[in-house]
Write a protein that holds these residues in place. Structure first.
Motif, PDB file in Angstrom:
ATOM      1  N   ILE A 134       0.826  -1.062  -0.147  1.00  0.00           N
ATOM      2  CA  ILE A 134       0.065   0.022   0.016  1.00  0.00           C
ATOM      3  C   ILE A 134       0.806   1.349   0.053  1.00  0.00           C
ATOM      4  N   SER A 135       2.034   1.280   0.615  1.00  0.00           N
ATOM      5  CA  SER A 135       2.729   2.153   0.661  1.00  0.00           C
ATOM      6  C   SER A 135       3.434   2.635  -0.798  1.00  0.00           C
ATOM      7  N   GLU A 136       3.386   1.798  -1.680  1.00  0.00           N
ATOM      8  CA  GLU A 136       3.761   2.265  -2.819  1.00  0.00           C
ATOM      9  C   GLU A 136       2.926   3.176  -3.488  1.00  0.00           C
ATOM     10  N   PHE A 137       1.643   3.242  -3.195  1.00  0.00           N
ATOM     11  CA  PHE A 137       0.484   4.156  -3.672  1.00  0.00           C
ATOM     12  C   PHE A 137       0.545   5.292  -2.713  1.00  0.00           C
ATOM     13  N   TYR A 138       0.638   5.078  -1.372  1.00  0.00           N
ATOM     14  CA  TYR A 138       0.286   5.871  -0.446  1.00  0.00           C
ATOM     15  C   TYR A 138       1.712   5.962   0.504  1.00  0.00           C
ATOM     16  N   PRO A 139       2.675   6.612   0.540  1.00  0.00           N
ATOM     17  CA  PRO A 139       4.043   6.548   1.050  1.00  0.00           C
ATOM     18  C   PRO A 139       3.612   6.788   2.697  1.00  0.00           C
ATOM     19  N   ALA A 140       2.893   7.399   2.727  1.00  0.00           N
ATOM     20  CA  ALA A 140       2.486   7.836   4.381  1.00  0.00           C
ATOM     21  C   ALA A 140       1.759   6.640   5.214  1.00  0.00           C
ATOM     22  N   ALA A 141       1.642   5.578   4.227  1.00  0.00           N
ATOM     23  CA  ALA A 141       0.603   4.306   4.896  1.00  0.00           C
ATOM     24  C   ALA A 141       1.600   3.728   6.094  1.00  0.00           C
ATOM     25  N   ALA A 142       3.036   3.561   5.650  1.00  0.00           N
ATOM     26  CA  ALA A 142       3.905   2.892   6.555  1.00  0.00           C
ATOM     27  C   ALA A 142       3.923   3.412   8.087  1.00  0.00           C
ATOM     28  N   GLY A 143       3.679   4.766   8.209  1.00  0.00           N
ATOM     29  CA  GLY A 143       3.759   5.457   9.586  1.00  0.00           C
ATOM     30  C   GLY A 143       2.298   5.589  10.111  1.00  0.00           C
ATOM     31  N   LEU A 144       1.289   5.205   9.206  1.00  0.00           N
ATOM     32  CA  LEU A 144      -0.115   5.256   9.675  1.00  0.00           C
ATOM     33  C   LEU A 144      -0.750   3.945  10.235  1.00  0.00           C
ATOM     34  N   MET A 145      -0.383   2.962   9.537  1.00  0.00           N
ATOM     35  CA  MET A 145      -1.096   1.728   9.481  1.00  0.00           C
ATOM     36  C   MET A 145      -0.682   1.231  10.568  1.00  0.00           C
ATOM     37  N   ARG A 146      -1.525   0.761  11.639  1.00  0.00           N
ATOM     38  CA  ARG A 146      -1.334  -0.201  12.944  1.00  0.00           C
ATOM     39  C   ARG A 146      -2.047  -1.585  12.745  1.00  0.00           C
ATOM     40  N   PRO A 147      -1.355  -2.691  12.613  1.00  0.00           N
ATOM     41  CA  PRO A 147      -2.351  -3.850  12.671  1.00  0.00           C
ATOM     42  C   PRO A 147      -3.261  -3.950  13.559  1.00  0.00           C
ATOM     43  N   LEU A 148      -4.331  -4.749  13.178  1.00  0.00           N
ATOM     44  CA  LEU A 148      -5.343  -4.694  14.172  1.00  0.00           C
ATOM     45  C   LEU A 148      -5.824  -6.335  14.382  1.00  0.00           C
ATOM     46  N   SER A 149      -6.029  -6.662  12.794  1.00  0.00           N
ATOM     47  CA  SER A 149      -6.666  -8.025  13.148  1.00  0.00           C
ATOM     48  C   SER A 149      -6.408  -8.744  11.670  1.00  0.00           C
ATOM     49  N   ILE A 150      -6.324 -10.062  11.607  1.00  0.00           N
ATOM     50  CA  ILE A 150      -6.299 -10.881  10.599  1.00  0.00           C
ATOM     51  C   ILE A 150      -7.257 -11.843  10.311  1.00  0.00           C
ATOM     52  N   ILE A 151      -8.306 -11.944   9.356  1.00  0.00           N
ATOM     53  CA  ILE A 151      -9.180 -12.985   9.534  1.00  0.00           C
ATOM     54  C   ILE A 151      -9.195 -13.668   8.186  1.00  0.00           C
ATOM     55  N   ASP A 152      -8.823 -15.135   8.342  1.00  0.00           N
ATOM     56  CA  ASP A 152      -8.844 -15.953   7.183  1.00  0.00           C
ATOM     57  C   ASP A 152     -10.146 -16.723   6.841  1.00  0.00           C
ATOM     58  N   VAL A 153     -10.569 -16.617   5.952  1.00  0.00           N
ATOM     59  CA  VAL A 153     -11.862 -17.416   5.222  1.00  0.00           C
ATOM     60  C   VAL A 153     -11.407 -18.285   4.265  1.00  0.00           C
ATOM     61  N   PRO A 154     -10.966 -19.539   4.864  1.00  0.00           N
ATOM     62  CA  PRO A 154     -10.647 -20.503   3.762  1.00  0.00           C
ATOM     63  C   PRO A 154     -11.702 -21.111   2.800  1.00  0.00           C
ATOM     64  N   TYR A 155     -13.052 -21.223   3.205  1.00  0.00           N
ATOM     65  CA  TYR A 155     -14.130 -21.427   2.318  1.00  0.00           C
ATOM     66  C   TYR A 155     -14.769 -20.327   1.918  1.00  0.00           C
ATOM     67  N   GLY A 156     -14.372 -19.622   0.799  1.00  0.00           N
ATOM     68  CA  GLY A 156     -15.101 -18.281   0.552  1.00  0.00           C
ATOM     69  C   GLY A 156     -16.179 -18.556  -0.527  1.00  0.00           C
ATOM     70  N   GLN A 157     -15.881 -18.868  -1.601  1.00  0.00           N
ATOM     71  CA  GLN A 157     -16.810 -19.215  -2.768  1.00  0.00           C
ATOM     72  C   GLN A 157     -16.289 -20.479  -3.309  1.00  0.00           C
ATOM     73  N   HIS A 158     -17.207 -21.344  -3.865  1.00  0.00           N
ATOM     74  CA  HIS A 158     -16.784 -22.475  -4.685  1.00  0.00           C
ATOM     75  C   HIS A 158     -16.520 -22.055  -6.117  1.00  0.00           C
ATOM     76  N   GLN A 159     -15.603 -22.870  -6.800  1.00  0.00           N
ATOM     77  CA  GLN A 159     -15.210 -22.865  -8.196  1.00  0.00           C
ATOM     78  C   GLN A 159     -16.522 -22.448  -9.000  1.00  0.00           C
ATOM     79  N   GLN A 160     -16.417 -21.344  -9.873  1.00  0.00           N
ATOM     80  CA  GLN A 160     -17.469 -21.171 -10.670  1.00  0.00           C
ATOM     81  C   GLN A 160     -17.070 -20.844 -12.024  1.00  0.00           C
ATOM     82  N   ARG A 161     -16.318 -22.092 -12.597  1.00  0.00           N
ATOM     83  CA  ARG A 161     -16.001 -22.108 -13.835  1.00  0.00           C
ATOM     84  C   ARG A 161     -16.945 -21.748 -14.952  1.00  0.00           C
TER      85      ARG A 161
END
Ligand SMILES: Cc1cc2nc3c(=O)[nH]c(=O)nc-3n(C[C@H](O)[C@H](O)[C@H](O)COP(=O)(O)OP(=O)(O)OC[C@H]3O[C@@H](n4cnc5c(N)ncnc54)[C@H](O)[C@@H]3O)c2cc1C
Length: 426
Positions: free
Chosen positions: A348-375
């Motif tokens: 994100i800092s590639e686009f918003y250089p200030a991001a590195a000083g601003l963004m404080r990690p809060l939470s990470i949520i994994d969703v292993p089953y999001g959507q079935h394959q819809q080919r």
């Protein structure tokens, strides 16, 4: 007794419709502590609203209009557009959904070539004239192709695909290569063109909470995992919960996700592995930008598919004076949490250089089953809800019987209720 297993949107709508039709002997069993399935959120002690995966509600979905009181959800709308990024520049583009002509205006500046703009306007115009059933019918047809093939066959340039279609629809389908059915792509493009994307102020989980609130007390039983189905001949006469409780049933609807259904029916899991996603949340004292729009980094194979300061859309998603940012990652590449947060901030800092000083990690949520394959043509093998099973009194509903969407889940639950109410009546 009608037993519904799974209180995702399909099961909830089915129960709501049955109750509305006057059926009294109905119970909805949910394994988790709360209803919603893949549409859930939680509120942290500090007051951040964390949705379980980034998703939006489109107010153009017909089943949404029939079953939800959108005003009561306190809708917070996205602006009609997106911010498109590459290393050198950012462009704010108007979304063609509401004003197809906007793409021809100066709003996009030198972003896309005239030919791409004209193709997009023509495609949206064509979709507006095509009934939903025809678009979705294509998903079950031999003539269906992948979204990537479709875009190529319609002459869209690599530029517009990498800047807009892949970042946006890769995020919608959780499918970076855009191998998803073009029938579905066209359906979604139409829905985005005719409606608005919103978040309930209290989180996406307010959708199932609203549906659950319409049920009489005792109908929904949470923390109630169905362990197995007990059969007599070709019928299921009892469902057995993980706590050993036996609930007799005349008719059974499995509104569970496909792997859970396969387990209950004792058959091998069908199909390819599903698409999963990870959402990475950050707190910040400043939003990176002011618009209520997704930011879409250009190109394929990025860690971050899109990001957005959610509080630009719904200030209620964070305590006063704080911003909540979320980044959607389709493949976390085995990174541990700290490294993942750092890598996301880096991108994100590639686009918003200030991001590195601003963004404080809060939470990470994994969703292993999001959507079935819809080919391409995926719906050929998915009879729509209520889908019959080999068992006489067991049907299926939910997105396992069609497209992965809020619309598909709710509409399938509605159709299943119609069938089950008819059976209950006699
Ligand atoms: C990250 C993400 C983003 C998405 N984005 C969008 C979007 O922007 N727009 C859109 O329209 N759609 C989106 N979708 C798709 C949409 O959320 C789903 O298609 C829809 O919610 C599926 O609902 P469902 O009721 O069919 O299944 P589910 O929500 O999976 O519900 C199944 C329920 O069954 C329960 N269950 C399973 N096994 C048992 C058991 N043995 N006993 C009891 N209960 C059981 C589960 O706990 C679950 O609550 C997204 C999905 C994800 C994951």
């Amino acid at each position: 007794m009608i037993v519904i297993v799974g209180a995702g949107l399909a099961g909830l709508v089915c129960a709501k419709c049955l109750v509305g039709a006057g059926v009294r002997d109905v119970v909805l069993l949910e394994a988790e502590a709360e209803p919603g399935g893949r549409v859930r959120s939680r509120i942290t002690p500090e007051g951040f609203v964390l949705d379980r995966g980034f998703q939006v509600l489109l107010d153009s979905y017909p089943a949404v209009r029939r079953h939800l009181d959108i005003a009561a959800l306190r809708p917070r709308y996205f602006e009609s557009g997106a911010i498109l990024h590459d290393r050198e520049r950012a462009w704010t583009v108007a979304d063609p959904r509401r004003h197809p002509g906007d793409l021809l205006s100066t709003a996009t500046g030198g972003m896309f070539g005239v030919a791409d703009k004209a193709r997009l306007v023509a495609l949206v115009g064509e979709l507006l004239l095509t009934p939903d059933e025809r678009l979705l019918g294509r998903c079950a047809s031999d003539a269906d192709v992948s979204t990537a093939q479709f875009l190529w066959s319609r002459g869209f340039s690599r530029d517009i695909t990498e800047r807009f279609f892949r970042p946006f629809f890769g995020g919608v389908f959780l499918d970076d290569p855009l191998g998803t059915s073009a029938g579905l792509f066209r359906y979604y493009l139409k829905k985005f063109a005719t409606g608005r994307a919103l978040l309930p102020a209290g989180g996406i989980g307010d959708i199932p909470r609203q549906l659950a609130a319409s049920l009489p007390p005792g109908t929904l039983r949470t923390n109630c995992r169905v362990e197995r189905l007990s059969r007599v001949g070709n019928r299921v006469d009892t469902v057995v919960t993980a706590r050993g409780e036996e609930i007799s049933c005349d008719a059974l609807l499995l509104a569970t996700e496909a792997p859970a259904t396969a387990r209950l029916l004792e058959r091998p899991p069908a199909g390819e592995p599903p698409h999963g996603t990870t959402v990475v949340y950050f707190a910040s004292d400043h939003a990176l930008y002011a618009r209520a729009m997704l930011a879409l980094p250009r190109g394929r194979g990025r860690l971050v598919r899109h990001f957005v300061p959610l509080t630009n859309v719904a200030p209620e998603y964070a305590p006063p004076g704080v911003h909540l940012l979320c980044a959607t990652v389709l493949d976390r590449r085995g990174l541990p949490d700290d490294a993942l947060s750092a890598a996301v901030v880096n991108e994100i800092s590639e686009f918003y250089p200030a991001a590195a000083g601003l963004m404080r990690p809060l939470s990470i949520i994994d969703v292993p089953y999001g959507q079935h394959q819809q080919r391409a043509g995926f719906a050929r093998n998915l009879p729509p809800a209520p889908a019959r099973t080999t068992l006489e009194n067991v049907w299926l509903a939910g997105d396992q019987t069609g497209a992965c969407s809020i619309q598909s889940a709710m509409a399938g639950g509605e159709r299943a209720a119609h069938l089950l109410a008819g059976l209950a009546a006699g």
